[in-house]
Design a protein around this motif. Sequence first.
Motif, PDB file in Angstrom:
ATOM      1  N   GLY A  76      -2.757   9.154   8.523  1.00 16.40           N
ATOM      2  CA  GLY A  76      -2.552  10.634   8.267  1.00 16.40           C
ATOM      3  C   GLY A  76      -2.866  11.244   6.872  1.00 16.40           C
ATOM      4  O   GLY A  76      -3.320  12.373   7.025  1.00 16.40           O
ATOM      5  N   LEU A  77      -2.409  10.501   5.856  1.00 18.25           N
ATOM      6  CA  LEU A  77      -2.828  10.845   4.575  1.00 18.25           C
ATOM      7  C   LEU A  77      -4.402  10.919   4.515  1.00 18.25           C
ATOM      8  O   LEU A  77      -5.057  11.946   3.720  1.00 18.25           O
ATOM      9  N   GLU A  78      -5.070  10.286   4.892  1.00 11.96           N
ATOM     10  CA  GLU A  78      -6.533   9.877   4.881  1.00 11.96           C
ATOM     11  C   GLU A  78      -7.019  11.159   5.612  1.00 11.96           C
ATOM     12  O   GLU A  78      -8.054  11.684   5.125  1.00 11.96           O
ATOM     13  N   ALA A  79      -6.703  11.405   6.800  1.00  9.73           N
ATOM     14  CA  ALA A  79      -7.028  12.588   7.411  1.00  9.73           C
ATOM     15  C   ALA A  79      -6.857  13.848   6.777  1.00  9.73           C
ATOM     16  O   ALA A  79      -7.810  15.033   6.805  1.00  9.73           O
ATOM     17  N   HIS A  80      -5.934  14.203   5.829  1.00  9.22           N
ATOM     18  CA  HIS A  80      -5.750  15.208   5.124  1.00  9.22           C
ATOM     19  C   HIS A  80      -6.649  15.165   3.789  1.00  9.22           C
ATOM     20  O   HIS A  80      -6.467  16.002   2.958  1.00  9.22           O
ATOM     21  N   GLY A  81      -7.172  14.025   3.601  1.00 11.98           N
ATOM     22  CA  GLY A  81      -7.984  14.015   2.325  1.00 11.98           C
ATOM     23  C   GLY A  81      -7.061  13.732   1.009  1.00 11.98           C
ATOM     24  O   GLY A  81      -7.690  13.866   0.211  1.00 11.98           O
ATOM     25  N   ALA A  82      -5.823  13.206   1.249  1.00 14.37           N
ATOM     26  CA  ALA A  82      -5.135  12.896   0.202  1.00 14.37           C
ATOM     27  C   ALA A  82      -5.270  11.376  -0.355  1.00 14.37           C
ATOM     28  O   ALA A  82      -5.058  11.317  -1.718  1.00 14.37           O
ATOM     29  N   VAL A  83      -5.871  10.476   0.458  1.00 14.39           N
ATOM     30  CA  VAL A  83      -5.811   9.088  -0.238  1.00 14.39           C
ATOM     31  C   VAL A  83      -7.340   8.615   0.552  1.00 14.39           C
ATOM     32  O   VAL A  83      -7.678   9.198   1.397  1.00 14.39           O
ATOM     33  N   ARG A  84      -7.773   7.587  -0.104  1.00 16.61           N
ATOM     34  CA  ARG A  84      -8.885   6.928   0.581  1.00 16.61           C
ATOM     35  C   ARG A  84      -8.693   5.449   0.418  1.00 16.61           C
ATOM     36  O   ARG A  84      -7.831   4.861  -0.521  1.00 16.61           O
ATOM     37  N   ARG A  85      -9.176   4.772   1.449  1.00 12.35           N
ATOM     38  CA  ARG A  85      -9.365   3.127   1.310  1.00 12.35           C
ATOM     39  C   ARG A  85     -10.464   2.679   0.537  1.00 12.35           C
ATOM     40  O   ARG A  85     -11.272   3.357   0.646  1.00 12.35           O
ATOM     41  N   VAL A  86     -10.143   1.834  -0.330  1.00 15.42           N
ATOM     42  CA  VAL A  86     -11.324   1.409  -1.169  1.00 15.42           C
ATOM     43  C   VAL A  86     -11.050  -0.315  -1.090  1.00 15.42           C
ATOM     44  O   VAL A  86      -9.880  -0.910  -1.153  1.00 15.42           O
ATOM     45  N   PRO A  87     -12.305  -1.113  -1.019  1.00 10.52           N
ATOM     46  CA  PRO A  87     -12.362  -2.217  -0.917  1.00 10.52           C
ATOM     47  C   PRO A  87     -12.075  -2.846  -2.197  1.00 10.52           C
ATOM     48  O   PRO A  87     -12.226  -2.277  -3.304  1.00 10.52           O
ATOM     49  N   ASP A  88     -11.410  -4.128  -2.422  1.00 12.20           N
ATOM     50  CA  ASP A  88     -10.895  -4.828  -3.531  1.00 12.20           C
ATOM     51  C   ASP A  88     -12.139  -5.565  -3.943  1.00 12.20           C
ATOM     52  O   ASP A  88     -12.686  -6.507  -3.115  1.00 12.20           O
ATOM     53  N   PRO A  89     -12.518  -5.354  -4.901  1.00 10.82           N
ATOM     54  CA  PRO A  89     -13.786  -6.205  -5.397  1.00 10.82           C
ATOM     55  C   PRO A  89     -13.591  -7.669  -5.493  1.00 10.82           C
ATOM     56  O   PRO A  89     -14.545  -8.291  -5.313  1.00 10.82           O
ATOM     57  N   ALA A  90     -12.479  -8.103  -5.666  1.00  5.60           N
ATOM     58  CA  ALA A  90     -12.309  -9.457  -5.639  1.00  5.60           C
ATOM     59  C   ALA A  90     -12.023 -10.196  -4.421  1.00  5.60           C
ATOM     60  O   ALA A  90     -12.347 -11.470  -4.219  1.00  5.60           O
ATOM     61  N   ASN A  91     -11.552  -9.440  -3.443  1.00  9.72           N
ATOM     62  CA  ASN A  91     -11.328  -9.819  -2.167  1.00  9.72           C
ATOM     63  C   ASN A  91     -11.615  -9.167  -1.174  1.00  9.72           C
ATOM     64  O   ASN A  91     -11.222  -8.113  -0.881  1.00  9.72           O
ATOM     65  N   ARG A  92     -12.952  -9.194  -0.598  1.00  5.51           N
ATOM     66  CA  ARG A  92     -13.366  -8.157   0.555  1.00  5.51           C
ATOM     67  C   ARG A  92     -12.477  -7.943   1.695  1.00  5.51           C
ATOM     68  O   ARG A  92     -12.464  -7.005   2.621  1.00  5.51           O
ATOM     69  N   ARG A  93     -11.275  -8.793   1.924  1.00  2.00           N
ATOM     70  CA  ARG A  93     -10.423  -8.715   3.179  1.00  2.00           C
ATOM     71  C   ARG A  93      -9.290  -7.627   2.774  1.00  2.00           C
ATOM     72  O   ARG A  93      -8.587  -7.252   3.618  1.00  2.00           O
ATOM     73  N   VAL A  94      -9.074  -7.337   1.300  1.00  2.00           N
ATOM     74  CA  VAL A  94      -8.027  -6.696   0.902  1.00  2.00           C
ATOM     75  C   VAL A  94      -8.552  -5.116   0.903  1.00  2.00           C
ATOM     76  O   VAL A  94      -9.685  -4.923   0.126  1.00  2.00           O
ATOM     77  N   VAL A  95      -7.773  -4.202   1.270  1.00  2.00           N
ATOM     78  CA  VAL A  95      -7.861  -2.707   1.060  1.00  2.00           C
ATOM     79  C   VAL A  95      -6.930  -2.381   0.351  1.00  2.00           C
ATOM     80  O   VAL A  95      -5.720  -2.658   0.495  1.00  2.00           O
ATOM     81  N   ARG A  96      -7.320  -1.569  -0.703  1.00  2.00           N
ATOM     82  CA  ARG A  96      -6.463  -0.893  -1.390  1.00  2.00           C
ATOM     83  C   ARG A  96      -6.458   0.729  -1.463  1.00  2.00           C
ATOM     84  O   ARG A  96      -7.316   1.328  -0.907  1.00  2.00           O
ATOM     85  N   ILE A  97      -5.420   1.425  -1.816  1.00  2.00           N
ATOM     86  CA  ILE A  97      -5.325   2.821  -1.518  1.00  2.00           C
ATOM     87  C   ILE A  97      -5.256   3.692  -2.817  1.00  2.00           C
ATOM     88  O   ILE A  97      -4.502   3.129  -3.529  1.00  2.00           O
ATOM     89  N   GLU A  98      -6.005   4.348  -2.757  1.00  2.00           N
ATOM     90  CA  GLU A  98      -6.109   5.158  -3.968  1.00  2.00           C
ATOM     91  C   GLU A  98      -5.937   6.726  -3.731  1.00  2.00           C
ATOM     92  O   GLU A  98      -6.583   7.247  -2.754  1.00  2.00           O
ATOM     93  N   LEU A  99      -5.438   7.496  -4.682  1.00  2.00           N
ATOM     94  CA  LEU A  99      -5.404   9.086  -4.386  1.00  2.00           C
ATOM     95  C   LEU A  99      -6.665   9.702  -4.682  1.00  2.00           C
ATOM     96  O   LEU A  99      -7.485   9.320  -5.413  1.00  2.00           O
ATOM     97  N   THR A 100      -6.856  10.473  -3.982  1.00  2.00           N
ATOM     98  CA  THR A 100      -8.123  11.636  -4.214  1.00  2.00           C
ATOM     99  C   THR A 100      -7.445  13.062  -4.913  1.00  2.00           C
ATOM    100  O   THR A 100      -6.360  12.739  -5.369  1.00  2.00           O
ATOM    101  N   ASP A 101      -8.543  13.561  -5.472  1.00  2.00           N
ATOM    102  CA  ASP A 101      -8.076  14.660  -6.370  1.00  2.00           C
ATOM    103  C   ASP A 101      -7.075  15.615  -5.571  1.00  2.00           C
ATOM    104  O   ASP A 101      -6.261  15.986  -6.108  1.00  2.00           O
ATOM    105  N   THR A 102      -7.239  15.667  -4.304  1.00  2.00           N
ATOM    106  CA  THR A 102      -6.180  16.377  -3.211  1.00  2.00           C
ATOM    107  C   THR A 102      -4.897  15.977  -3.431  1.00  2.00           C
ATOM    108  O   THR A 102      -4.068  16.627  -3.396  1.00  2.00           O
ATOM    109  N   GLY A 103      -5.014  14.317  -3.349  1.00  2.00           N
ATOM    110  CA  GLY A 103      -3.495  13.880  -3.282  1.00  2.00           C
ATOM    111  C   GLY A 103      -3.131  13.980  -4.601  1.00  2.00           C
ATOM    112  O   GLY A 103      -1.688  14.174  -4.599  1.00  2.00           O
ATOM    113  N   ARG A 104      -3.657  13.828  -5.804  1.00  2.00           N
ATOM    114  CA  ARG A 104      -2.936  14.238  -7.072  1.00  2.00           C
ATOM    115  C   ARG A 104      -2.493  15.466  -6.964  1.00  2.00           C
ATOM    116  O   ARG A 104      -1.471  15.838  -7.695  1.00  2.00           O
ATOM    117  N   THR A 105      -3.190  16.680  -6.718  1.00  2.00           N
ATOM    118  CA  THR A 105      -2.670  17.962  -6.617  1.00  2.00           C
ATOM    119  C   THR A 105      -1.295  18.204  -5.882  1.00  2.00           C
ATOM    120  O   THR A 105      -0.357  18.704  -6.257  1.00  2.00           O
TER     121      THR A 105
END
Length: 108
Positions: free
Chosen positions: A79-108
């Motif tokens: 839901g948050l990703e659909a609103h552009g508030a967060v995005r899923r990013v791959p973990d550089p150390a483990n490709r099976r892990v997904v991390r969640i980070e805020l977008t500029d919209t999410g920070r606002t």
Amino acid sequence: MPSSEPTAGTNLPEQLVRLTRRMHRAQKRHLAPLDIAFTPAQSRLLRIVAHYRGTPPRMADLAERLEVVPRAVTTLVDGLEAHGAVRRVPDPANRRVVRIELTDTGRT
């Protein structure tokens, strides 16, 4: 002679429900000018991600902090990703892990 007034112990659950509803209404009023319609659970997830220290949290980290099953976090993130508030990013150390980070919209 029994009192008609409920005791503090029996009234506490009702008071908590009322307080929760008031908080949700206040949150909606606060977010209305921003044209944001996040659920309370989505707002809580945003706050957790915003205040997370170090690398962005994993989905499992968020589930633990929210005290829910990982599947529930997936739905919230969708839901948050659909609103552009967060995005899923791959973990550089483990490709099976997904991390969640805020977008500029999410920070606002």
